[in-house]
Design an enzyme around this catalytic site. Structure first.
Site, mmCIF file in Angstrom:
data_model
loop_
_atom_site.group_PDB
_atom_site.id
_atom_site.type_symbol
_atom_site.label_atom_id
_atom_site.label_comp_id
_atom_site.label_asym_id
_atom_site.label_seq_id
_atom_site.Cartn_x
_atom_site.Cartn_y
_atom_site.Cartn_z
ATOM 1 N N SER A 136 0.850 -1.190 0.000
ATOM 2 C CA SER A 136 0.000 0.000 0.000
ATOM 3 C C SER A 136 0.883 1.237 0.000
ATOM 4 C CB SER A 136 -0.888 0.003 1.246
ATOM 5 O OG SER A 136 -1.662 1.177 1.287
ATOM 6 N N LYS A 162 -1.150 -0.829 -4.317
ATOM 7 C CA LYS A 162 -2.380 -0.083 -4.007
ATOM 8 C C LYS A 162 -1.983 1.362 -3.779
ATOM 9 C CE LYS A 162 -4.872 0.143 0.306
ATOM 10 N NZ LYS A 162 -5.690 -0.582 1.301
ATOM 11 N N LEU A 163 -2.634 2.259 -4.494
ATOM 12 C CA LEU A 163 -2.371 3.686 -4.316
ATOM 13 C C LEU A 163 -3.501 4.318 -3.517
ATOM 14 C CD1 LEU A 163 -1.235 4.831 -7.907
ATOM 15 C CD2 LEU A 163 0.185 3.971 -6.013
ATOM 16 N N LYS A 164 -3.140 5.093 -2.546
ATOM 17 C CA LYS A 164 -4.128 5.903 -1.841
ATOM 18 C C LYS A 164 -4.522 7.060 -2.758
ATOM 19 C CE LYS A 164 -4.291 3.838 2.099
ATOM 20 N NZ LYS A 164 -5.540 3.310 2.654
ATOM 21 N N ASP A 189 -7.325 3.035 -3.212
ATOM 22 C CA ASP A 189 -8.096 3.090 -1.971
ATOM 23 C C ASP A 189 -8.411 4.552 -1.683
ATOM 24 O OD1 ASP A 189 -7.527 1.951 1.474
ATOM 25 O OD2 ASP A 189 -9.269 2.841 0.466
ATOM 26 N N ASN A 191 -10.583 5.520 0.802
ATOM 27 C CA ASN A 191 -10.950 5.746 2.203
ATOM 28 C C ASN A 191 -12.091 6.760 2.348
ATOM 29 O OD1 ASN A 191 -7.622 5.192 2.732
ATOM 30 N ND2 ASN A 191 -9.071 4.094 4.010
ATOM 31 N N GLU A 214 -11.316 0.846 -3.934
ATOM 32 C CA GLU A 214 -11.694 0.503 -2.566
ATOM 33 C C GLU A 214 -12.349 1.685 -1.864
ATOM 34 O OE1 GLU A 214 -8.293 -0.854 -0.372
ATOM 35 O OE2 GLU A 214 -9.420 -1.115 1.486
ATOM 36 N N ASP A 239 -14.332 -1.714 2.409
ATOM 37 C CA ASP A 239 -13.441 -1.876 3.572
ATOM 38 C C ASP A 239 -14.218 -1.420 4.806
ATOM 39 O OD1 ASP A 239 -10.172 -0.321 4.390
ATOM 40 O OD2 ASP A 239 -11.622 -1.360 5.638
ATOM 41 N N LYS A 263 -10.499 -7.066 7.298
ATOM 42 C CA LYS A 263 -9.538 -6.681 8.331
ATOM 43 C C LYS A 263 -10.063 -7.199 9.662
ATOM 44 C CE LYS A 263 -8.093 -2.296 6.240
ATOM 45 N NZ LYS A 263 -8.188 -0.817 6.393
ATOM 46 N N GLY A 291 -4.811 -4.266 5.681
ATOM 47 C CA GLY A 291 -3.803 -4.039 6.713
ATOM 48 C C GLY A 291 -4.091 -2.769 7.481
HETATM 49 O O1 LIG Z 1 -0.064 -2.395 4.757
HETATM 50 C C1 LIG Z 1 -0.726 -2.000 5.730
HETATM 51 O O2 LIG Z 1 -0.752 -2.564 6.841
HETATM 52 C C2 LIG Z 1 -1.575 -0.735 5.537
HETATM 53 C C3 LIG Z 1 -2.549 -0.927 4.427
HETATM 54 C C4 LIG Z 1 -3.413 0.299 4.320
HETATM 55 O O3 LIG Z 1 -3.309 1.039 3.373
HETATM 56 N N1 LIG Z 1 -4.234 0.530 5.344
HETATM 57 C C5 LIG Z 1 -5.071 1.725 5.341
HETATM 58 C C6 LIG Z 1 -6.453 1.390 4.881
HETATM 59 O O4 LIG Z 1 -7.295 2.272 4.886
HETATM 60 O O5 LIG Z 1 -6.653 0.246 4.441
HETATM 61 C C7 LIG Z 1 -5.017 2.336 6.708
HETATM 62 C C8 LIG Z 1 -3.965 3.148 6.970
HETATM 63 C C9 LIG Z 1 -3.828 3.742 8.233
HETATM 64 C C10 LIG Z 1 -4.723 3.454 9.224
HETATM 65 C C11 LIG Z 1 -5.797 2.618 8.954
HETATM 66 C C12 LIG Z 1 -5.931 2.035 7.677
#
Ligand SMILES: O=C(O)CCC(=O)N[C@@H](C(=O)O)c1ccccc1
Length: 369
Positions: A136, A162-164, A189, A191, A214, A239, A263, A291
């Site tokens: 990520s 995976k790109l935010k 992702d 969010n 996502e 998610d 998760k 994650g």
């Molecule tokens: O590789 C990892 O553990 C992080 C994967 C990831 O991008 N988590 C994001 C999410 O929204 O999924 C996240 C980041 C920070 C805190 C919560 C979630």
């Protein structure tokens, strides 16, 4: 088992690089570990995935810490013969707080399985010895910095990135990465950073041949995701919206998603995570393991979960070195050629790196029962 002692330990772990998402930037993790000891001296470890601030969900680590101490442990300690499968029913009267509950269940499950000499993977129903993993990548300050970070991960062997994304950081970073890596498995992702009014803009993401998009919309907007799914060819993955097996069934029935990110912390533990896996399998909906920037405890458990049959997409279980200079466990999980080996030892299959744990500890408290 009967719980005789529980340790709640807070640690501060600096990240190897800041991790920016649409809801904030993390430079260190405030980690809560729970260690339970039972009447036969067996111990088990749990990791709470709640962030230091309630930005991903309503939980935060200090709140989870207090909730575990004040409301969860007394209930669990009152059960004379506690099993991991009894944790959720025992705590059902407590509303919400899935991440706190998941940490408690994880520790009891670890202790139970260590005593039995059974690995978490075997207990859950693993069918693989290694699982495909991705990485990520947070929101970067500039496009060249993003491409350089992605290049590093591709060179490290990861085959899914995976790109935010967020409004203002979506099309351009995708174009930059896709032009550099035309054939790489790529997903995004958001969010929850968009609304249904952004549907026409989000439809432009279809041009990048993504595995999935996502959580583009708020976690409670299943109808909006179902509407968006009609307007995009890119599969919608949820998610934050999926908090239980029942919510997964609802989202699938409503057409709000065709892929689910599981998760364990978000859904209350590894046992509910397996139920979600099973519900999705029954509907032909593939899942992958998300994650929460876990340490080696959580990464080991996530790798075991990702070995179940319907985890058919690479998970966010990148190697420990993606986040930590040094992990909290003696055998940090490292990805090799985009794969992570499923731990085979009893329980989580990892042991604490005690000197390092002590060095990073901010506070610890032990409650005896
Ligand atoms: O590789 C990892 O553990 C992080 C994967 C990831 O991008 N988590 C994001 C999410 O929204 O999924 C996240 C980041 C920070 C805190 C919560 C979630």
């Amino acid at each position: 088992m009967r719980l005789t002692e529980v340790e709640l330990r807070r640690l501060s772990l600096p990240l190897v690089r800041p991790f920016r998402t649409s809801f904030g930037t993390e430079v260190k993790r405030d980690v809560l570990l729970i260690r339970v000891v039972n009447d036969r001296g067996a111990q088990g470890w749990g990791e709470c995935v709640a962030d230091s601030a309630p930005l991903y969900s309503s939980e935060h680590v200090s709140g989870a810490h207090m909730l575990i101490r004040q409301f969860l442990l007394p209930r669990l300690a009152a059960v004379p013969e506690l099993t991991a499968h009894q944790v959720a029913p025992t705590l059902a009267a407590i509303k919400g707080h899935t991440m706190a509950k998941a940490a408690a269940e994880m520790a009891v499950l670890d202790a139970e399985l260590r005593e039995l000499g059974v690995s978490l993977g075997r207990h859950l129903g693993a069918v693989r010895d290694a699982v495909s993993v991705g990485v990520s990548v947070g929101i970067a300050d500039t496009l060249p910095e993003l491409v350089e970070e992605v290049e590093g991960y591709v060179e490290a062997g990861y085959r899914r990135v995976k790109l935010k994304i967020e409004p203002g950081w979506d099309i351009a970073p995708l174009a930059a990465v896709r032009s550099k890596f035309p054939d790489m498995a790529l997903q995004v992702d958001a969010n929850r950073a968009y609304t249904l009014a952004d549907a026409a803009h989000l439809a432009k993401l279809d041009a990048f041949d993504l595995l999935l998009i996502e959580q583009p919309l708020p976690e409670d907007d299943l109808r909006g995701h179902a509407e968006l799914a009609q307007r995009l060819t890119t599969p919608i993955c949820l998610d934050e919206s999926i908090v239980s097996a029942r919510s997964a069934a609802d989202a699938i029935a409503l057409g709000a998603c065709s892929i689910v990110n599981i998760k364990p912390g978000r859904v209350g533990g590894y046992l509910e995570a397996r139920r979600i896996h099973d519900v999705c399998a029954a509907h032909g909906v593939p899942v992958w393991c998300g994650g929460m920037l876990e340490t080696g405890f959580g990464r080991a458990a996530n790798t075991a979960l990702a070995a179940l049959p319907n985890f058919t997409l690479p998970g966010d279980i990148s190697g420990s070195d993606r986040y930590w200079h040094r992990d909290l466990v003696t055998t940090p999980a490292l990805a090799h050629d985009g794969y992570m080996t499923v731990p085979v030892g009893p329980g989580l299959g990892v042991e604490p790196d005690v000197p390092w744990l002590e060095e990073l500890t901010v506070s610890t408290e032990t409650i005896s029962f």
